[in-house]
Motif scaffolding. Structure first.
Motif, PDB file in Angstrom:
ATOM      1  N   LEU A 192      -4.369  13.752  -4.206  1.00  0.00           N
ATOM      2  CA  LEU A 192      -4.662  12.464  -3.598  1.00  0.00           C
ATOM      3  C   LEU A 192      -6.159  12.264  -3.421  1.00  0.00           C
ATOM      4  O   LEU A 192      -6.914  13.219  -3.256  1.00  0.00           O
ATOM      5  CB  LEU A 192      -3.959  12.358  -2.238  1.00  0.00           C
ATOM      6  CG  LEU A 192      -2.439  12.519  -2.228  1.00  0.00           C
ATOM      7  CD1 LEU A 192      -1.909  12.423  -0.817  1.00  0.00           C
ATOM      8  CD2 LEU A 192      -1.769  11.497  -3.133  1.00  0.00           C
ATOM      9  N   THR A 215      -8.829   7.876  -0.119  1.00  0.00           N
ATOM     10  CA  THR A 215      -8.248   6.637   0.401  1.00  0.00           C
ATOM     11  C   THR A 215      -6.721   6.680   0.470  1.00  0.00           C
ATOM     12  O   THR A 215      -6.102   5.736   0.966  1.00  0.00           O
ATOM     13  CB  THR A 215      -8.679   5.434  -0.464  1.00  0.00           C
ATOM     14  OG1 THR A 215      -8.227   5.634  -1.808  1.00  0.00           O
ATOM     15  CG2 THR A 215     -10.190   5.255  -0.429  1.00  0.00           C
ATOM     16  N   GLN A 216      -6.113   7.757   0.001  1.00  0.00           N
ATOM     17  CA  GLN A 216      -4.656   7.909   0.046  1.00  0.00           C
ATOM     18  C   GLN A 216      -4.277   8.770   1.248  1.00  0.00           C
ATOM     19  O   GLN A 216      -4.687   9.934   1.348  1.00  0.00           O
ATOM     20  CB  GLN A 216      -4.134   8.542  -1.238  1.00  0.00           C
ATOM     21  CG  GLN A 216      -4.277   7.632  -2.455  1.00  0.00           C
ATOM     22  CD  GLN A 216      -3.802   8.312  -3.720  1.00  0.00           C
ATOM     23  OE1 GLN A 216      -4.480   9.187  -4.254  1.00  0.00           O
ATOM     24  NE2 GLN A 216      -2.630   7.905  -4.209  1.00  0.00           N
ATOM     25  N   ASP A 221       0.795  -1.228   0.000  1.00  0.00           N
ATOM     26  CA  ASP A 221       0.000   0.000   0.000  1.00  0.00           C
ATOM     27  C   ASP A 221       0.825   1.275   0.000  1.00  0.00           C
ATOM     28  O   ASP A 221       0.291   2.347  -0.292  1.00  0.00           O
ATOM     29  CB  ASP A 221      -0.914   0.028   1.229  1.00  0.00           C
ATOM     30  CG  ASP A 221      -0.114  -0.053   2.537  1.00  0.00           C
ATOM     31  OD1 ASP A 221       0.591  -1.079   2.731  1.00  0.00           O
ATOM     32  OD2 ASP A 221      -0.180   0.876   3.359  1.00  0.00           O
ATOM     33  N   GLU A 238      -2.047   3.875   0.172  1.00  0.00           N
ATOM     34  CA  GLU A 238      -3.292   3.732  -0.575  1.00  0.00           C
ATOM     35  C   GLU A 238      -4.094   2.641   0.137  1.00  0.00           C
ATOM     36  O   GLU A 238      -3.928   1.447  -0.101  1.00  0.00           O
ATOM     37  CB  GLU A 238      -3.010   3.357  -2.033  1.00  0.00           C
ATOM     38  CG  GLU A 238      -4.240   3.023  -2.862  1.00  0.00           C
ATOM     39  CD  GLU A 238      -5.379   4.017  -2.756  1.00  0.00           C
ATOM     40  OE1 GLU A 238      -6.154   3.921  -1.770  1.00  0.00           O
ATOM     41  OE2 GLU A 238      -5.494   4.871  -3.653  1.00  0.00           O
TER      42      GLU A 238
END
Length: 217
Positions: free
Chosen positions: A201, A204-205, A91, A145
């Motif tokens: 972004l 979810t980042q 991630d 992420e």
């Protein structure tokens, strides 16, 4: 009026795209697996948090080795990385801030992909160096992420694993720098709203950590 607004928005998007296009990708070198470094125990004895850096740009080999060590593919045949991650979510993305702009580290392509043109190094953290102290030549922002945690449903659980994974990448950076004579420190005081704006972004980042990197002054 509606047509004018649409045309204006289209023009602004075109300008933004042009500004990004002006920032060329940076092709990285293959990691130097025979690189001379301090012994393991000497490396740990030298690990420290630096607050003052030379403003000299990092050599491309140093930057390439740094990023590969941080979170590159050390087993490319099955896309496994130098840093572990919970459930192999992989991630953590590394955004690289240089004087000319912000880039995304593409480990598979061994390239820095342009994200935003301009010097944003003074905006990525809430704590600034003392007056007269130069910005480090490189800042690495570790962004999770969290959507890659497909086996975790709740946001709190995703953030827990994200923090864990960022810590693994951060430790790789710190140990590499200590062993090769580079200077760094880990900072959690990232300017989340500004980073989301600069890097565009999604929700979810999540920006988690910053690592300024440079040579000793």
């Amino acid at each position: 009026m509606k047509t004018t607004l649409i045309l204006t928005a289209t023009a602004l998007m075109a300008c933004a795209a042009t500004a990004q296009d002006d920032l060329a990708p940076i092709t990285l070198k293959a990691p130097d697996l025979n690189r001379q470094a301090a012994s393991l125990m000497q490396t740990f004895s030298k690990r420290a948090s630096c607050t003052n850096y030379s403003d000299r740009a990092l050599a491309i080999q140093d930057l390439s080795d740094l990023l590969w060590t941080a979170n590159g593919f050390n087993r490319p045949e099955n896309k496994h990385r130098t840093a572990g991650s919970g459930m192999n979510a992989q991630d953590i993305d590394i955004y690289v801030f240089l004087p000319e702009g912000a880039y995304l580290y593409d480990a598979e392509g061994s390239v820095l992909k342009p994200v935003a043109k301009g010097d944003f190094r003074s905006q990525v953290v809430t704590q600034q160096p003392a007056q007269g102290v130069p910005q480090p030549p490189v800042m690495l922002i570790l962004v999770s992420e969290t959507a890659r945690f497909t086996r975790i449903q709740d946001d709190a659980g995703k953030l827990k694993f994200a923090a864990f994974d960022a810590g693994l990448v951060s430790q790789n950076i710190s140990i590499f720098c200590a062993g090769t004579g580079l200077q760094t420190r880990c900072r959690a005081a990232v300017n989340v709203p500004k980073l989301k704006e600069i890097l565009k972004l999604t929700d979810t980042q999540v920006p988690l950590l910053d690592h300024p990197v440079g040579y000793a002054k």
